[in-house]
Design a protein around this motif. Sequence first.
Motif, short mmCIF file in Angstrom:
data_model
loop_
_atom_site.label_atom_id
_atom_site.label_comp_id
_atom_site.label_asym_id
_atom_site.label_seq_id
_atom_site.Cartn_x
_atom_site.Cartn_y
_atom_site.Cartn_z
N ARG A 136 55.99 31.14 31.86
CA ARG A 136 55.14 31.38 33.05
C ARG A 136 54.90 30.09 33.85
O ARG A 136 54.76 30.14 35.07
CB ARG A 136 53.78 31.95 32.61
N GLY A 193 59.73 38.52 34.76
CA GLY A 193 58.83 38.46 35.90
C GLY A 193 58.81 37.11 36.59
O GLY A 193 58.08 36.91 37.55
N ARG A 207 57.84 40.75 29.75
CA ARG A 207 58.28 41.94 30.51
C ARG A 207 57.14 42.95 30.61
O ARG A 207 57.03 43.67 31.60
CB ARG A 207 59.53 42.54 29.89
N ALA A 265 54.92 41.96 33.36
CA ALA A 265 55.62 42.19 34.63
C ALA A 265 55.85 43.67 34.91
O ALA A 265 56.47 44.02 35.93
CB ALA A 265 56.95 41.43 34.63
N LYS A 273 52.28 39.32 38.78
CA LYS A 273 53.34 39.14 39.78
C LYS A 273 53.36 37.68 40.18
O LYS A 273 52.34 37.13 40.57
CB LYS A 273 53.05 40.03 40.99
N ARG A 274 54.52 37.06 40.07
CA ARG A 274 54.60 35.63 40.38
C ARG A 274 54.43 35.39 41.88
O ARG A 274 54.80 36.24 42.70
CB ARG A 274 55.93 35.04 39.91
#
Length: 374
Positions: free
Chosen positions: A47, A197, A238, A241, A371-372
């Motif tokens: 992350r 994600g 995942r 995400a 959500k990035r």
Amino acid sequence: MSSAAPAPRRTALDALHRSLGATMTDFAGWDMPLRYGSERDEHVAVRTRAGLFDLSHMGEITVTGPGAAALLNFALVGNIAAVGTGRARYTMICRADGGILDDLIVYRLAETEYLVVANASNAQVVLDALTERADGFDAEVRDDRDAYALLAVQGPESPGILKSLTDADLDGLKYYAGLPGTVAGVPALIARTGYTGEDGFELFAQPEDAVVLWEALTEAGAAAGLVPCGLSCRDTLRLEAGMPLYGHELTADLTPFDAGLGRVVKFDKDGDFVGRAALADAAERAETDPPRVLVGLVAEGRRVPRAGYPVVTDGRVIGEVTSGAPSPTLGRPIAMAYVDAAHSAPGTAGVGVDIRGSHEPYEVVALPFYKRRK
């Protein structure tokens, strides 16, 4: 007398994983690294920095020939003929009754050459189905599972790490695109795809080059904080995400419309395709009588829901958890679950998960959980 189960297959990086102290696990008939140290630390690294994965258990199938595009359009639910060379498409292969056999990524490598990547647990099923469906098409279906090692570098630092090892145009490489190149002197298909994600790359190379590639990426990523990552953190990444996993959110008992992924079914493509009639019925049903909806659940407490746990309200079962885990990013347990449409709106009150007889309160939220920022 029953015969013993076959020994798990090992990837080209097996000895390297063991030298790094990985905890290994049998996954879909492969011995794979579950974690190297703390799965939470591995998750946070992806992350915030970068993580390196061995995904060589995935199933690669090559489809070639003048009729390759027509075969894939017939065999899969997507419009594969419309995918440009160098691009990739997320799609599914379904049974005649519309049930999902697997979700796939298909890369168009050349005008008449495609690489189909199946989940490890379904690779043989997908290979058999494509081979059977190829009858009458001028195309060849080839089992290339032994021809590839697959490494993934994922996370915000991954473009910088990879740039130091290749002269390929990574800036021009869009999401869901792939191009041939060399990484650390090794020939590879460089794809901007992943299951975390985060931004990242998947590198398809020859098995004999896997160790050189892994070691070069490890060295290049050291200053950026890259760490080796196992399948355990890949699952929590995942899940955050909101990405489906076959056998959990996707099964042969569900159509893409049941899974909320009807958008992958392309009725407007040329020609018939396997499952078309059943999927048209499923699409109509989804409009008039919505199936259970896939939602996110965030725990108010600390107890972790697991796949199969009932989702309840007022003592009634309204759904079932498909995946659950502690979320390192949110700091609370999360789950994906199929629930009745009437209880699927974010913020729906009174929803809980029955965890071994105890009703644990959960908040219904929209997916994804994470959500990035781009």
